[in-house]
Design a protein around this motif. Structure first.
Motif, mmCIF file in Angstrom:
data_model
loop_
_atom_site.group_PDB
_atom_site.id
_atom_site.type_symbol
_atom_site.label_atom_id
_atom_site.label_comp_id
_atom_site.label_asym_id
_atom_site.label_seq_id
_atom_site.Cartn_x
_atom_site.Cartn_y
_atom_site.Cartn_z
ATOM 1 N N ARG A 1 -40.376 50.129 104.916
ATOM 2 C CA ARG A 1 -40.608 51.056 103.797
ATOM 3 C C ARG A 1 -39.260 51.533 103.218
ATOM 4 N NH1 ARG A 1 -44.676 53.557 100.336
ATOM 5 N NH2 ARG A 1 -43.473 55.174 99.326
ATOM 6 N N ALA A 2 -38.334 51.869 104.104
ATOM 7 C CA ALA A 2 -37.022 52.340 103.630
ATOM 8 C C ALA A 2 -36.335 51.252 102.810
ATOM 9 C CB ALA A 2 -36.155 52.747 104.820
ATOM 10 N N MET B 1 -41.107 51.808 114.123
ATOM 11 C CA MET B 1 -39.734 51.536 113.671
ATOM 12 C C MET B 1 -39.719 50.397 112.657
ATOM 13 S SD MET B 1 -36.559 52.163 113.600
ATOM 14 C CE MET B 1 -35.822 53.099 114.932
ATOM 15 N N SER C 1 -42.068 49.417 110.657
ATOM 16 C CA SER C 1 -42.662 49.845 109.390
ATOM 17 C C SER C 1 -41.749 50.815 108.647
ATOM 18 C CB SER C 1 -44.017 50.507 109.645
ATOM 19 O OG SER C 1 -44.909 49.583 110.202
ATOM 20 N N ALA C 2 -41.143 51.729 109.394
ATOM 21 C CA ALA C 2 -40.238 52.707 108.759
ATOM 22 C C ALA C 2 -39.060 51.981 108.116
ATOM 23 C CB ALA C 2 -39.752 53.712 109.792
ATOM 24 N N LEU C 3 -38.551 50.953 108.794
ATOM 25 C CA LEU C 3 -37.426 50.178 108.232
ATOM 26 C C LEU C 3 -37.868 49.419 106.982
ATOM 27 C CD1 LEU C 3 -35.743 48.770 111.472
ATOM 28 C CD2 LEU C 3 -34.707 50.359 109.838
#
Lengths: 119, 396
Positions: B99-100, B93, B95-97
């Protein structure tokens, strides 16, 4: 003329990493974060308006409710909608670009690291 | 009040974009674009101070015990840490945040500059035409392979793409997004590294008065100008392979009234100057976006153009040390794989001492030190937080 909406949402060259086991979930998260951002932007704009209205005392609720935009204003709003939708659905546009573009645009960083560290 | 209460009360707000200093070549910012930057700057600050540190907590409390129970031993390599972390939902989560957010920041900057792409080019021309003799572009210069292989830090089109004649769009996008990505920690004009360098030199080598200074891979010259401003009698030259960055950087310099600087489109692997012709050759966060062949060529070229007694400095990532934990080594590599910075890993592992010596620099003349980034407005950062950067280099 450039299509600034499409270009603004382009994918960067290089394979996009996904962190969740289900990529679809991550795309939904990315869309949600974009919406969160736009909601914050709207909140700031409303705040500006409210403060100006407080100072000037010029607009009533009815005037807002029955407001009809001129064709020019309506056109501008449509452009805003197109821009908004492309912005929050950027991750979908970029997945499509990843599929369409040649493989060299989607090389993973492990592979590039190996190459740049060698030559 | 105990320590916990104090910590809870210290809200560390990032600077408001509305009040950031804008030079003459800067894009026009609408109300909503400004609000978008405010949101993203806050989001970056939140991820850096609240979300990212949670990875260490998850690692210590959850991942390490899980790995030990599964394998019967502790972690031996960063690769083992990576494999374990990638399976953890907190890391996923976080990392996904991140990157986004990086992508959203590029989107916000590019949507702002691309809608005004023509007027931005006109604005750059307006300034550049006032001093055409200090901007030299070379349309025949080949863009190096390492820049074309990937769009660094997720800037679509990279540094060199030109969408129209005289384009400066991606340079302006880079200028606008740098402030957001770093939450303003590098100052209102994002030139805190250059300012920190000249401070360090003035303090440590007050006798050093360079007359000719070369900044290689200077980009839009954000950190070139402090070198010129603090050395008003020196001739300062910035070289870069990207025409949009140089057009924008030169326009920025003219608008800020910095006169003793010029920009030339050239590759640092083949510096277009004579032997022994500079007193100081500088690079700032440039080497980690090249390749092993390129940096080996670059250090030889820097040695060649430096005069005897001259100084080479690079603001650049330090190499991993034996004392660095496997977890820290793993986290240092996050941008390598997830922010399109594939050469970071090589820079983290490379022996810079050997690299400098290979070009002719002597062991006794090597330098490595840290600089506290100069922020021209302490209100920008708050709570006494100060970013630091690593510098290495050598006297010739």
């Amino acid at each position: 003329m450039i299509n600034e909406i499409l270009l603004s949402n382009n994918k960067a060259k290089g394979q996009r990493p996904y962190f969740f086991s289900d990529e679809t979930v991550e795309r939904v998260l990315t869309i949600t974060m974009a919406v969160a951002g736009e909601l914050a932007v709207t909140r700031e704009r409303l705040d500006t308006l409210e403060r100006l209205l407080q100072v000037k005392q010029v607009v009533t609720d009815d005037e807002i409710e029955y407001f009809i935009p001129t064709p020019e204003q309506a056109q501008k709003r449509q452009h805003w909608h197109a821009d908004y939708i492309a912005r929050i659905l950027r991750i979908v546009q970029q997945e499509l670009e990843a599929i369409q573009q040649p493989d060299e645009n989607n090389r993973n960083m492990e592979e590039i690291l190996e190459e740049l560290g060698r030559s | 009040m105990n320590r916990t209460d104090e910590k809870a009360q210290a809200i560390n707000l990032p600077p408001v974009y509305n009040h950031v200093e804008k030079h003459g070549a800067f894009p026009e910012i609408s109300h909503d674009e400004n609000a978008r930057f405010n949101f993203l700057t806050n989001l970056n600050r939140h991820l850096a101070t609240v979300v990212k540190p949670g990875n260490k907590v998850a690692f210590d409390k959850r991942i390490k015990p899980w790995f030990q129970a599964r394998t019967g031993h502790d972690f031996h390599t960063p690769a083992e840490v990576k494999e374990a972390m990638q399976q953890d939902t907190y890391y996923q989560m976080s990392s996904a945040l991140r990157r986004a957010t990086l992508e959203m920041t590029q989107q916000a900057s590019r949507s702002m500059v691309l809608r005004q792409i023509d007027s931005l080019a006109d604005k750059a021309s307006y300034y550049n035409d006032q001093r055409p003799e200090t901007l030299t572009l070379n349309p025949d210069l080949e863009i190096p392979h390492y820049l074309k292989v990937v769009d660094y830090h997720c800037l679509p089109g990279g540094y060199y793409t030109e969408y129209i004649a005289g384009d400066v769009a991606n340079a302006a996008a880079e200028d606008a997004s740098f402030f957001v990505t770093t939450s303003g920690e590098f100052g209102e004009l994002s030139d805190g590294s250059g300012k920190a360098l000249v401070n360090w030199l003035t303090h440590n080598y007050p006798e050093f008065k360079p007359r000719r200074i070369l900044d290689i891979g200077c980009g839009a010259g954000l950190n070139t100008l402090p070198l010129a401003i603090e050395n008003p009698d020196a001739e300062v030259i910035g070289i870069d392979v990207s025409a949009p960055m140089l057009r924008y950087g030169h326009a920025r310099a003219v608008s800020l009234g910095v006169e003793n600087v010029r920009f030339i489109q050239a590759n640092a692997e083949t510096i277009p100057f004579d032997n022994d012709s500079f007193d100081w050759v500088q690079s700032t966060m440039f080497l980690h976006e090249t390749s092993i062949r390129a940096i080996n060529n670059i250090v030889r070229e820097v040695y060649r153009v430096l005069a005897s007694g001259g100084l080479m400095l690079h603001v650049e990532h330090a190499q991993n040390t034996a004392e660095m934990s496997l977890f820290d080594q793993f986290m240092r590599d996050w941008d390598t794989f997830n922010n399109n910075e594939p050469f970071y890993r090589v820079m983290h592992q490379m022996d810079k001492t050997e690299w400098m010596k290979s070009a002719g620099f002597q062991s006794d003349n090597l330098l490595q030190f840290g600089i506290p980034i100069v922020n021209n407005n302490h209100q920008l950062v708050g709570n006494g937080f100060q970013a630091r950067q690593n510098v290495f280099g050598a006297w010739k």
